[in-house]
Design a protein around this motif. Sequence first.
Motif, PDB file in Angstrom:
ATOM      1  N   ALA A   1       0.822  -1.217   0.000  1.00 45.93           N
ATOM      2  CA  ALA A   1       0.000   0.000   0.000  1.00 45.93           C
ATOM      3  C   ALA A   1       0.855   1.266   0.000  1.00 45.93           C
ATOM      4  N   GLY A   2       0.743   2.032  -1.074  1.00 47.90           N
ATOM      5  CA  GLY A   2       1.377   3.334  -1.161  1.00 47.90           C
ATOM      6  C   GLY A   2       2.888   3.356  -1.304  1.00 47.90           C
ATOM      7  N   VAL A   3       3.531   2.220  -1.603  1.00 45.76           N
ATOM      8  CA  VAL A   3       4.986   2.213  -1.676  1.00 45.76           C
ATOM      9  C   VAL A   3       5.481   2.965  -2.912  1.00 45.76           C
ATOM     10  N   ASP A   4       6.710   3.425  -2.829  1.00 41.99           N
ATOM     11  CA  ASP A   4       7.322   4.078  -3.980  1.00 41.99           C
ATOM     12  C   ASP A   4       7.550   3.091  -5.119  1.00 41.99           C
ATOM     13  N   VAL A   5       8.023   1.891  -4.764  1.00 41.24           N
ATOM     14  CA  VAL A   5       8.330   0.869  -5.771  1.00 41.24           C
ATOM     15  C   VAL A   5       7.814  -0.478  -5.300  1.00 41.24           C
ATOM     16  N   LEU A   6       7.164  -1.195  -6.204  1.00 42.08           N
ATOM     17  CA  LEU A   6       6.759  -2.579  -5.963  1.00 42.08           C
ATOM     18  C   LEU A   6       7.566  -3.476  -6.885  1.00 42.08           C
ATOM     19  N   LEU A   7       8.383  -4.348  -6.294  1.00 45.46           N
ATOM     20  CA  LEU A   7       9.109  -5.376  -7.036  1.00 45.46           C
ATOM     21  C   LEU A   7       8.274  -6.643  -6.934  1.00 45.46           C
ATOM     22  N   GLY A   8       7.592  -6.986  -8.019  1.00 43.54           N
ATOM     23  CA  GLY A   8       6.587  -8.033  -7.927  1.00 43.54           C
ATOM     24  C   GLY A   8       6.784  -9.149  -8.928  1.00 43.54           C
ATOM     25  N   GLU A   9       6.452 -10.347  -8.485  1.00 41.45           N
ATOM     26  CA  GLU A   9       6.557 -11.512  -9.355  1.00 41.45           C
ATOM     27  C   GLU A   9       5.333 -11.679 -10.235  1.00 41.45           C
ATOM     28  N   ALA A  10       5.585 -12.082 -11.479  1.00 42.07           N
ATOM     29  CA  ALA A  10       4.523 -12.486 -12.403  1.00 42.07           C
ATOM     30  C   ALA A  10       5.105 -13.618 -13.232  1.00 42.07           C
ATOM     31  N   SER A  11       4.826 -14.829 -12.819  1.00 45.11           N
ATOM     32  CA  SER A  11       5.510 -15.986 -13.390  1.00 45.11           C
ATOM     33  C   SER A  11       4.910 -16.468 -14.694  1.00 45.11           C
ATOM     34  N   TRP A  12       3.672 -16.059 -14.952  1.00 40.80           N
ATOM     35  CA  TRP A  12       2.991 -16.568 -16.145  1.00 40.80           C
ATOM     36  C   TRP A  12       1.954 -15.568 -16.633  1.00 40.80           C
ATOM     37  N   THR A  13       1.401 -15.842 -17.802  1.00 38.29           N
ATOM     38  CA  THR A  13       0.304 -15.021 -18.311  1.00 38.29           C
ATOM     39  C   THR A  13      -1.005 -15.511 -17.712  1.00 38.29           C
ATOM     40  N   HIS A  14      -2.023 -14.700 -17.855  1.00 35.20           N
ATOM     41  CA  HIS A  14      -3.282 -14.946 -17.169  1.00 35.20           C
ATOM     42  C   HIS A  14      -4.043 -16.101 -17.810  1.00 35.20           C
ATOM     43  N   GLY A  15      -4.701 -16.916 -16.985  1.00 28.73           N
ATOM     44  CA  GLY A  15      -5.503 -18.012 -17.505  1.00 28.73           C
ATOM     45  C   GLY A  15      -6.049 -18.875 -16.395  1.00 28.73           C
ATOM     46  N   SER A  16      -7.185 -19.487 -16.622  1.00 25.31           N
ATOM     47  CA  SER A  16      -7.860 -20.284 -15.604  1.00 25.31           C
ATOM     48  C   SER A  16      -7.149 -21.609 -15.321  1.00 25.31           C
ATOM     49  N   HIS A  17      -6.191 -21.990 -16.186  1.00 24.97           N
ATOM     50  CA  HIS A  17      -5.522 -23.285 -16.009  1.00 24.97           C
ATOM     51  C   HIS A  17      -4.419 -23.224 -14.942  1.00 24.97           C
ATOM     52  N   HIS A  18      -4.112 -22.043 -14.423  1.00 20.39           N
ATOM     53  CA  HIS A  18      -3.071 -21.937 -13.415  1.00 20.39           C
ATOM     54  C   HIS A  18      -3.645 -22.183 -12.020  1.00 20.39           C
ATOM     55  N   PRO A  19      -2.929 -22.902 -11.171  1.00 20.82           N
ATOM     56  CA  PRO A  19      -3.429 -23.142  -9.813  1.00 20.82           C
ATOM     57  C   PRO A  19      -3.422 -21.861  -8.984  1.00 20.82           C
ATOM     58  N   ALA A  20      -4.371 -21.756  -8.092  1.00 14.76           N
ATOM     59  CA  ALA A  20      -4.443 -20.589  -7.204  1.00 14.76           C
ATOM     60  C   ALA A  20      -3.422 -20.728  -6.075  1.00 14.76           C
ATOM     61  N   GLY A  21      -3.020 -19.593  -5.524  1.00 19.19           N
ATOM     62  CA  GLY A  21      -2.152 -19.608  -4.364  1.00 19.19           C
ATOM     63  C   GLY A  21      -0.740 -20.054  -4.639  1.00 19.19           C
ATOM     64  N   VAL A  22      -0.222 -19.789  -5.848  1.00 16.79           N
ATOM     65  CA  VAL A  22       1.148 -20.173  -6.188  1.00 16.79           C
ATOM     66  C   VAL A  22       1.923 -18.962  -6.715  1.00 16.79           C
ATOM     67  N   HIS A  23       1.464 -18.398  -7.832  1.00 20.70           N
ATOM     68  CA  HIS A  23       2.109 -17.249  -8.450  1.00 20.70           C
ATOM     69  C   HIS A  23       1.043 -16.290  -8.961  1.00 20.70           C
ATOM     70  N   MET A  24       1.496 -15.114  -9.403  1.00 23.42           N
ATOM     71  CA  MET A  24       0.609 -14.159 -10.041  1.00 23.42           C
ATOM     72  C   MET A  24       0.881 -14.092 -11.539  1.00 23.42           C
ATOM     73  N   SER A  25      -0.157 -13.732 -12.280  1.00 22.37           N
ATOM     74  CA  SER A  25      -0.015 -13.418 -13.696  1.00 22.37           C
ATOM     75  C   SER A  25       0.326 -11.944 -13.843  1.00 22.37           C
ATOM     76  N   GLY A  26       0.609 -11.542 -15.084  1.00 21.19           N
ATOM     77  CA  GLY A  26       0.835 -10.126 -15.327  1.00 21.19           C
ATOM     78  C   GLY A  26      -0.384  -9.290 -14.985  1.00 21.19           C
TER      79      GLY A  26
END
Length: 256
Positions: free
Chosen positions: A179-204
């Motif tokens: 919340a409100g940070v100057d910079v967010l260094l964030g992971e996005a391991s894959w593109t978006h899609g329903s075939h990815h399991p929840a609670g593992v990684h984020m999409s773009g």
Amino acid sequence: MLLTVLGCSGSAPGPQAPSSGYLLEADGFALVVELGNGTLAELQAVRDPFTLGGLVFSHLHPDHCADFSALTVWRRWHPSPPCDPHTARLAVHAPKEAPTRFAAAYATDRAERETEILTDTYDFHPLAPGEREIGPFSVTTAEVAHPCDAYGFRFTHRGATLAYTGDTGVCDNMDELAAGVDVLLGEASWTHGSHHPAGVHMSGVELGELATRAKVGRLLITHVAPWTDPNAVLAEARSAYTGPVELVGKGARYDI
């Protein structure tokens, strides 16, 4: 704060692309966040490993900590260390299983694994939700959504703020850290899609949505897997976040 990317390949190293590793510096203090496959070599190019003030690990998957064994060899067997690693133990902030897990990775046989816990060389501090001081940094830690004991972080120094997701799916705790940070260094391991399991990684898309909800000043995308198109991830993040956003790369440096 100065952030240097030692490596940013997600899940496994890629061609000439080390796994996760970041050097965060302020007031002459050097903190390494993650030390995945290949990152110790990159660290040596910019900083003497003996000058580190501490290590932080979000979780214990190899792409985030595999080079810890190499660092242990460096500290124990360097022929002319500037300090005695047994009396100048390096602080390690990591999940509670780190001492035994790292000892098992370093040891050469079963007998050594049963006796080797590395506390002669390192000072282990188990992670828990809350705040702690690491050198000049105020560090807020929170549990995140990943299939192991995993944490995200918020680093603050003289009013500047950096949030780092570690590995996580979408979760409320990460929204609060970012919340409100100057910079967010964030992971996005894959593109978006329903075939990815929840609670593992984020999409773009999910990372961009996090940046928008948290109203961050700048988004840096990391941990894209070698088999994922990074430009597709970048396009997804830009579709969900209108602020400054870019893919990080090995050797990139950012003033925060």
